[in-house]
Write an enzyme that holds these catalytic residues in place. Structure first.
Site, PDB file in Angstrom:
ATOM      1  N   GLU A 287       3.341  -2.166 -12.831  1.00 41.60           N
ATOM      2  CA  GLU A 287       3.317  -3.632 -12.857  1.00 41.60           C
ATOM      3  C   GLU A 287       2.745  -4.149 -14.182  1.00 41.60           C
ATOM      4  O   GLU A 287       3.262  -5.119 -14.753  1.00 41.60           O
ATOM      5  CB  GLU A 287       2.508  -4.185 -11.681  1.00 41.60           C
TER       6      GLU A 287
ATOM      7  N   GLU B  90       8.036  -7.830 -20.145  1.00 44.21           N
ATOM      8  CA  GLU B  90       8.542  -9.193 -19.989  1.00 44.21           C
ATOM      9  C   GLU B  90       8.010 -10.114 -21.086  1.00 44.21           C
ATOM     10  O   GLU B  90       8.754 -10.928 -21.633  1.00 44.21           O
ATOM     11  CB  GLU B  90       8.174  -9.748 -18.613  1.00 44.21           C
TER      12      GLU B  90
END
Length: 120
Positions: A60, A67
């Site tokens: 994560e 991102e």
């Protein structure tokens, strides 16, 4: 007493930033804490649960970093930018699936025994 290396401070700041900004990371951390607590309560082997929880949390964090970089480099929509984000999210999904299977394999039998036996 020595001061922590500058890299450690940046790493801690990165984790703190991700925790503030990423709701999924907070959820995954809460599930990890619950899984570890359940493992301790069941007196099951702790290492596999801690490892898969760490795997999900690391994936994560990497997903969040990817991102951010993609958004910086390609602020406009682009198929390769979308692909990079999708693949990074896919890594989190795969890690989560592995964690669920590991959790069921290691915690399922002792939990079932506790529930059927009725012992606290």
């Amino acid at each position: 007493m020595t001061r922590p290396r500058i890299g450690v401070r940046h790493a801690v700041r990165g984790v703190a930033t991700a925790l503030r900004q990423q709701g999924n990371l907070r959820i995954e951390l809460a599930v990890a804490v619950a899984a570890v607590a359940t493992t301790l309560w069941l007196q099951a082997p702790l290492a596999p649960i801690v490892l898969v929880c760490g795997l999900v949390l690391c994936c994560e964090l990497l997903n969040t970093a990817i991102e951010a970089v993609v958004d910086l480099v390609s602020p406009e929509a682009h198929p390769l930018a979308a692909q990079a984000k999708d693949v990074a999210a896919g890594a989190v999904l795969v890690a989560t699936a592995i964690a669920v299977v590991t959790g069921l394999a290691h915690l399922g039998p002792p939990l079932l025994e506790r529930l059927t036996r009725g012992t606290p």
